[in-house]
Enzyme design. Structure first.
Site, PDB file in Angstrom:
ATOM      1  CG  HIS A 312      -0.329   0.313   2.733  1.00 39.11           C
ATOM      2  ND1 HIS A 312       0.275  -0.670   3.084  1.00 39.11           N
ATOM      3  CD2 HIS A 312      -0.262   1.440   3.174  1.00 39.11           C
ATOM      4  CE1 HIS A 312       0.824  -0.196   4.342  1.00 39.11           C
ATOM      5  NE2 HIS A 312       0.417   1.152   4.328  1.00 39.11           N
ATOM      6  CE  LYS A 316       3.990   6.897   3.580  1.00 40.28           C
ATOM      7  NZ  LYS A 316       3.517   6.792   4.823  1.00 40.28           N
TER       8      LYS A 316
END
Length: 466
Positions: A312, A316
């Site tokens: 997920h 990032k």
């Protein structure tokens, strides 16, 4: 912006629904480009360049697969350097062009003087960590000793003045020598143009690079056969299709367990970027898995939730450690950088045809039921149960872990905070399943906060993040 349309057309050749290792790794290689701020498609272009050199020297077939995946994964250990690089140069997003060149391109010559006295030590520490970490991940992926050694020896120099072992000449793995030439060509062509890339390659022949491989690259360049689909301005779709065609889409078909193994390995890459996110992805995956099972989802949906949770935060990797490790409040520009990461996660994962649903679920982990989340401010009817599960697991993980601005919270504090987000932002049924899971498998968060006021401040921080 990532391009995706051609990849969907490419899915038609896998009519049995199976998936190849090359399809997955070539897609996830975009995440590795994020880690160091490289121009999108760096790993793919390096793969094409390196494999063309391998064809010219008639690299034995048994070595070609090892080289192929070494070229795609050569930077897989870089996230381990992010915090350290950020402390040295102020930004861990630096393009690969050798240690001095990377820093020079960000800081200029004046910045080099500032760290000149410690450059050797910094190089040794940073590159050594990246080399060992990269080789370890490649080994975990089951790609063999030749691939692992090529990744580990990427920064060795022909004259023995490289890292991590100061190997010289043919002591250096041939695959590593090819990778070094290929990555140099892409970085310099993207930043300074093709001719500068070739000129610098020739200048460093016999010092950084194997003279024979330089000769081969020059010959391919003069014949006009080196650079097809290898310019940063070329279509990413076309570049990736060319990379996939080298594998033919016929080898390395993946079983379910191998896909899980890859998801876990890339979760490790993401979590290694900051010591504040150590094991975050695995922790969220464990919580999401438990919630999904507790809510009675079918086994295939439970597996989907776990994989989406593992990956997920892959977007990032685009966020600088100067932001991730910041101890004070983020400014507007920094928040915008953070808020881009779920969309990048989705764009990376949906490049793998069978991962499209997973991409949507993973990309929605910061959405909230009342439309206050990001990146798309979706509302409850637009959010699947699987997306809601991961959102709950992610908030739990974030509150239980240390952050630059606070220590991780205790379980009862976390539950008190999260209960105030139900049902406005977080799904009540998913939250109840989390509470039941954690009460039956007690897990003490590494927190030290005890006051209601501190818990309220943590709640405010969660709401601001949302």
């Amino acid at each position: 912006m990532l391009e995706t349309s051609a990849f969907y057309r490419n899915d038609a050749r896998d009519s049995d629904g199976s998936i190849s290792l090359s399809e997955v790794i070539s897609a996830l290689s975009f995440a590795l480009d994020l880690t160091e701020g490289a121009v999108w498609g760096h790993a793919l272009r390096s793969c094409l360049l390196g494999m063309r050199i391998a064809d010219e020297i008639r690299l034995p077939q048994e070595k070609r697969s090892s080289l192929y995946f070494a070229l795609l994964l050569k930077d897989v250990g870089w996230s381990s350097n992010a915090s350290r690089m950020c402390r040295i140069v102020g930004d861990d997003h630096v393009v690969k062009a050798g240690p001095i060149d990377r820093i020079a391109r960000i800081m200029g010559f004046g910045g080099i003087i500032g760290i000149g006295l410690t450059e050797y030590g910094n190089n040794e520490e940073i590159i050594g960590l990246r080399c060992d970490r990269g080789a370890s991940i490649v080994t975990k992926l089951g790609l063999g000793i030749d691939t692992a050694e090529a990744v580990r020896s990427l920064d060795e120099h022909w004259d023995g003045d490289g890292y991590p072992d100061s190997l010289k000449g043919e002591q250096i793995s041939l695959l590593a020598r090819i990778c070094a030439v290929a990555q140099h060509l892409d970085v310099f062509s993207a930043g300074r143009g093709i001719q500068a890339a070739m000129n610098t390659l020739v200048e460093r022949s016999g010092t950084w690079f194997d003279p024979e491989l330089v000769r081969v690259a020059v010959s391919l360049h003069r014949r006009g056969t080196l650079w097809a689909n290898c310019l940063s301005t070329d279509s990413q779709d076309d570049t990736r299709l060319a990379v996939l065609d080298m594998d033919g889409g016929r080898r390395h078909r993946l079983e379910a367990g191998r896909i899980d193994q890859i998801c876990e390995a890339f979760a490790d890459v993401v979590d290694a970027k900051s010591h504040f996110t150590f094991r975050h992805s695995m922790g969220v995956a464990d919580a999401a898995y438990g919630i999904a099972r507790g809510m009675g989802l079918a086994p295939d949906r439970v597996q989907l939730v776990r994989r989406a949770a593992l990956l997920h935060d892959i977007g990032k990797l685009s966020v600088s450690n100067s932001i991730l490790d910041k101890k004070t409040q983020l400014n507007e520009m920094e928040w915008k950088a953070v808020q881009q990461h779920p969309g990048l996660t989705r764009q990376i994962l949906e490049r793998v045809g069978p991962f499209r649903e997973m991409a949507v679920i993973a990309g929605e982990h910061h959405e909230k039921l009342d439309g206050s989340g990001y990146p798309n401010r979706l509302l409850a009817p637009e959010l699947s149960l699987e997306s809601r599960i991961i959102a709950v697991a992610d908030v739990y993980g974030a509150l239980s872990e240390d952050r630059p601005y606070r220590a991780g919270l205790e379980f009862e504090q976390i539950i008190a905070i999260m209960s105030k987000l139900v049902p406005r932002q977080l799904d009540g049924a998913c939250f109840d399943a989390l509470v039941s899971l954690m009460r039956h498998t007690p897990k003490v968060a590494p927190g030290s906060y005890s006051s209601d006021a501190q818990a309220e401040r943590s709640l405010a921080a969660v709401e601001v993040a949302a």
